[in-house]
Design a protein around this motif. Structure first.
Motif, short mmCIF file in Angstrom:
data_model
loop_
_atom_site.label_atom_id
_atom_site.label_comp_id
_atom_site.label_asym_id
_atom_site.label_seq_id
_atom_site.Cartn_x
_atom_site.Cartn_y
_atom_site.Cartn_z
N ASN A 248 -4.68 2.77 -5.73
CA ASN A 248 -4.56 4.10 -6.32
C ASN A 248 -3.90 4.06 -7.69
O ASN A 248 -4.26 4.83 -8.59
N LEU A 249 -2.95 3.18 -7.87
CA LEU A 249 -2.27 3.08 -9.16
C LEU A 249 -3.22 2.57 -10.23
O LEU A 249 -3.26 3.09 -11.34
N ILE B 25 4.48 -0.06 -12.28
CA ILE B 25 4.49 -0.64 -10.94
C ILE B 25 5.78 -0.28 -10.21
O ILE B 25 5.76 0.10 -9.03
N MET B 26 6.92 -0.40 -10.89
CA MET B 26 8.20 -0.11 -10.24
C MET B 26 8.30 1.35 -9.83
O MET B 26 8.75 1.68 -8.72
N LEU B 27 7.88 2.26 -10.70
CA LEU B 27 7.94 3.69 -10.37
C LEU B 27 6.99 4.03 -9.22
O LEU B 27 7.32 4.82 -8.34
N ALA C 5 8.08 5.48 -5.42
CA ALA C 5 7.59 6.83 -5.14
C ALA C 5 6.60 6.87 -4.00
O ALA C 5 6.57 7.84 -3.24
N ARG C 6 5.80 5.82 -3.83
CA ARG C 6 4.71 5.90 -2.87
C ARG C 6 4.78 4.87 -1.75
O ARG C 6 4.10 5.01 -0.75
N ILE C 7 5.56 3.81 -1.92
CA ILE C 7 5.54 2.73 -0.94
C ILE C 7 6.89 2.55 -0.25
O ILE C 7 6.95 2.31 0.95
N GLN D 246 -1.61 6.31 -14.25
CA GLN D 246 -2.90 5.65 -14.37
C GLN D 246 -2.87 4.66 -15.53
O GLN D 246 -2.35 4.93 -16.60
N ASN D 247 -3.44 3.51 -15.28
CA ASN D 247 -3.58 2.52 -16.34
C ASN D 247 -4.65 3.00 -17.31
O ASN D 247 -5.81 3.12 -16.94
#
Length: 768
Positions: A486-487, A548-550, A554-556, A736-737
């Motif tokens: 998703n990221l 990645i850290m945020l 937040a999600r994992i 989003q990348n």
């Protein structure tokens, strides 16, 4: 009697040029009033108006006939191509001016040597080097950057190169900051400085190389002034020397069809200069010229030895390094996309760059090739002392990790054609093993220790040491991001079955750990000075680390665990350190400014949600990077939402993927022996960062707060697609990348590359 048009006079020479009088030619006088045109063109003093010359009234119209029939020792390129007599005026001849053509000259090779000898000494500064100015580039004005700068730095924005003393300062700045990183060390400093001091930098190719080197160095010179003397606006730092880069560019394109090794060096440095200033479209277009010229020069194979040439060792090594620099340019532009990749490393029959001592001292050497343990000619090791792997320098190890990175990018962009990562002997396992083997192949002098940091800083190689280790952790993040679909908005992500959720948690944690290590490395180097963050790709690496850290917290991250709060606090501090580095790098790279502004906005959202302790809106999938103004559209989750009443484990359907066996040769991955998937990164660093919340140590044994969960704890971990309804942190729409266009649902846009960097597609909007 009055003089006629055929009268001849000598030029009036100063006393210091008297010994050259015997070599001064006689020049035909055209009898023009108030000065001879021939003498004016040759920058000589006309003596026709001496006491024995007639007055102006005695000169008849016949005396000025034949002016258009004068000879010239210089012919511009348009006139030569049209086979028409050139009048030879500077900066533009009469014919080109009449026809509105771009008048350009080849350089000073066709100019007689005596014209340099008779130039009045009063017109030249005593310290000015004997480097002829590029007169044909008359359209390049002095730079007028936005913002104020002291008059003592005005010479860095002038069109002409500075005097010799300041020129040496610039070249020292270039060799200390740009030369060591990546594979830019293809200019042999002693040889180049000797050419400069002996006034041998006279042809257009070498003058273009000198200009682009000074353009790079000027930015670091102004940056040092800003940090040590008085702060300057970032616009001033970024604009310093840009006029010299423009001159080098025009000098190259005035005769682009003539190829040479020196011109290829100019192109590589021009490519990097454009990337530093955020002109990713321009740098991308230069990649085609770079690769094609490398092919034309055939520098992808070892050149033959020339026993009679004293600097044969450095010349051959310079060609090798230049070819590997071209390979790096192609890797950056291709980014794992087949249609954008031109060079095939299988066709490069070269050994890797040697260490700097051997290159500097021109010591014969043998190094390994791109594949560990392999040499081009095994018999050469019998006559040349030293082990091949011991002769390799940091550039050689950097080329190898970039080679792995290229295949990692191709792997994650073709997930529909590879085996699932949890399958034994899968491509993922082979790539991960190769990355770790690269790490453990390092000699002791390449470790990121406190001693080596100061040793490499003393030898101006700290930036090179940093980018190699940062690249290593970034490659691991790229490989393990398959567990964060998703990221990164992957087009066809893997669908992990319930029995593989523990394995997926390990991938996510490994990605999180390496993102943290990028932050620690960056903040450690920043303490020694922002000039060591000298690679223009670093803002993208640091930005990716923050995302990645945020996303992880937040999600994992399971926020019901006792150590979730300190993990979140420490992670936010690492993101703040990343933002501090981005803010510092914004002085050099325009790209860094929007990245740290965006990250600050993320941090504000996180702090606000933590302070409120209230849930925000549910997670919204990222926008399509091809159309940043489009509204975000919800996408179906790969996992069904968990039923909290009956089970903590989401139900997932397993999809059998078709396996294309032809992809393995493309990835160049040898099938490893069967092993288990129980792996974890073991790269550690003997240091930590002290923050208000306490020291942050990244040793795996000290990171208990982010250790992967056990199998019986799967229900307490949040995976991509599992909506965290009870405790959403914040809207992750910004995570989003921006440059993952090939994974968008609508497919790639019609033109461009993801190698243009973050926001790259917006940079292409100005292209016609």
């Amino acid at each position: 009697m009055p003089p006629t048009s055929s009268s001849v006079h000598r030029m009036d020479l100063s006393d210091d040029l008297a010994p050259l009088e015997s070599t001064v030619p006689q020049v035909k006088c055209d009898e023009r009033p108030n000065g001879c045109l021939n003498c004016e063109r040759l920058q000589l003093t006309c003596v026709q108006h001496s006491s024995d010359q007639p007055s102006e009234s005695l000169i008849t119209p016949r005396a000025i006939t034949g002016i258009k029939r004068k000879r010239t020792f210089r012919v511009c390129i348009p006139c030569r191509q049209s086979k028409i007599k050139c009048t030879g005026e500077r900066p533009i001849c009469s014919r080109c001016k009449q026809k509105s053509l771009a008048c350009a000259y080849d350089g000073d090779a066709a100019e007689p040597a005596w014209t340099h000898a008779v130039t009045p000494s009063s017109q030249q500064h005593p310290d000015t080097p004997s480097v002829s100015p590029p007169r044909h580039v008359s359209s390049v004005p002095s730079v007028a950057p936005q913002g104020e700068y002291p008059s003592s730095l005005s010479w860095l924005f002038a069109r002409e190169l500075p005097p010799r003393s300041k020129l040496h300062q610039l070249l020292d700045a270039y060799f200390n900051n740009v030369h060591p990183i990546r594979v830019f060390a293809f200019v042999h400093k002693p040889s180049f400085m000797r050419m400069l001091d002996e006034s041998l930098v006279i042809d257009s190719a070498n003058r273009a190389l000198l200009h682009i080197m000074c353009a790079h160095a000027a930015k670091f010179h102004v940056l040092e002034y800003s940090e040590s003397t008085s702060p300057l606006p970032r616009e001033v730092i970024q604009a310093a020397g840009s006029q010299w880069a423009k001159i080098a560019e025009e000098m190259y394109f005035s005769d682009y069809s003539t190829i040479s090794v020196v011109k290829l060096k100019v192109l590589v440095l021009l490519h990097d200069h454009e990337a530093r200033l955020g002109n990713y479209a321009g740098s991308f277009l230069l990649t085609g010229l770079i690769v094609r010229m490398a092919h034309a020069l055939q520098i992808h194979v070892e050149s033959e030895e020339q026993p009679g040439v004293t600097n044969d060792v450095s010349l051959r090594e310079s060609r090798r390094r230049l070819m590997w620099a071209c390979y790096m340019v192609d890797v950056w532009a291709g980014s794992g996309v087949d249609q954008l990749t031109i060079l095939n490393e299988m066709d490069i029959k070269l050994q890797l760059p040697c260490n700097e001592r051997q290159f500097l001292l021109q010591i014969p050497h043998v190094t390994e090739t791109l594949r560990p343990g392999e040499v081009l000619d095994p018999t050469s090791t019998e006559t040349i002392p030293g082990q091949p792997w011991e002769n390799m320098g940091m550039s050689g190890y950097f080329v190898r990790i970039a080679y792995i990175w290229k295949r990692v990018l191709r792997y994650i962009k073709h997930l529909d054609a590879v085996h699932p990562p949890w399958v034994p002997n899968a491509e993922f396992e082979a790539l991960n093993k190769e990355i770790e083997e690269w790490k453990y192949s390092h000699p002791q002098w390449m470790s990121f220790s406190s001693d080596n940091i100061y040793i490499r800083r003393e030898s101006s190689q700290l930036g090179a040491l940093f980018i190699i280790h940062c690249m290593y952790h970034h490659v691991l993040c790229d490989l393990h991001r398959i567990a964060l679909p998703n990221l990164f908005k992957m087009r066809e992500p893997f669908e992990f079955p319930p029995e593989q959720f523990g394995f997926m948690a390990k991938l996510q944690t490994t990605c999180f750990e390496n993102a943290q290590r990028v932050s620690v490395l960056t903040s450690t180097i920043l303490k020694h000075g922002v000039k060591y963050l000298a690679d223009p790709i670093l803002p993208s690496f640091v930005y990716n680390s923050s995302r990645i850290m945020l996303y992880y917290i937040a999600r994992i991250l399971d926020r019901s665990k006792q150590d979730a709060e300190p993990t979140t606090a420490r992670t936010l501090e690492l993101v703040e350190l990343n933002n501090r580095a981005l803010r510092a790098m914004s002085q050099m790279y325009p790209l860094a400014e929007p990245l740290y502004v965006t990250t600050e906005r993320w941090l504000d959202k996180v702090r606000e949600s933590i302070a409120r302790g209230a849930p925000l809106d549910p997670y919204i999938p990222p926008q399509d990077p091809v159309d940043p103004h489009a509204e975000a559209r919800p996408t179906p989750s790969v996992c069904s939402p968990p039923n909290t009443e009956t089970s903590h484990i989401p139900v997932t359907r397993m999809v059998q993927r078709p396996i294309n066996d032809h992809l393995n040769p493309m990835l160049n991955i040898a099938a490893p022996p069967p092993t288990t998937n129980e792996f974890a990164t073991t790269n550690t660093y003997p240091y930590s960062i002290t923050t208000p919340s306490g020291p942050i140590a990244l040793d795996p044994e000290a990171m208990q707060d982010i250790s992967p969960p056990q199998t019986d704890q799967i229900g307490n971990v949040y995976y991509p697609g599992m909506e965290n309804i009870e405790q959403p942190m914040f809207d992750l729409n910004d995570l989003q990348n921006f440059f993952e266009w090939e994974n968008s649902e609508n497919g790639p846009p019609p033109t461009g590359v993801d190698g243009l960097g973050p926001l790259g597609w917006n940079n292409l909007s100005s292209m016609q």
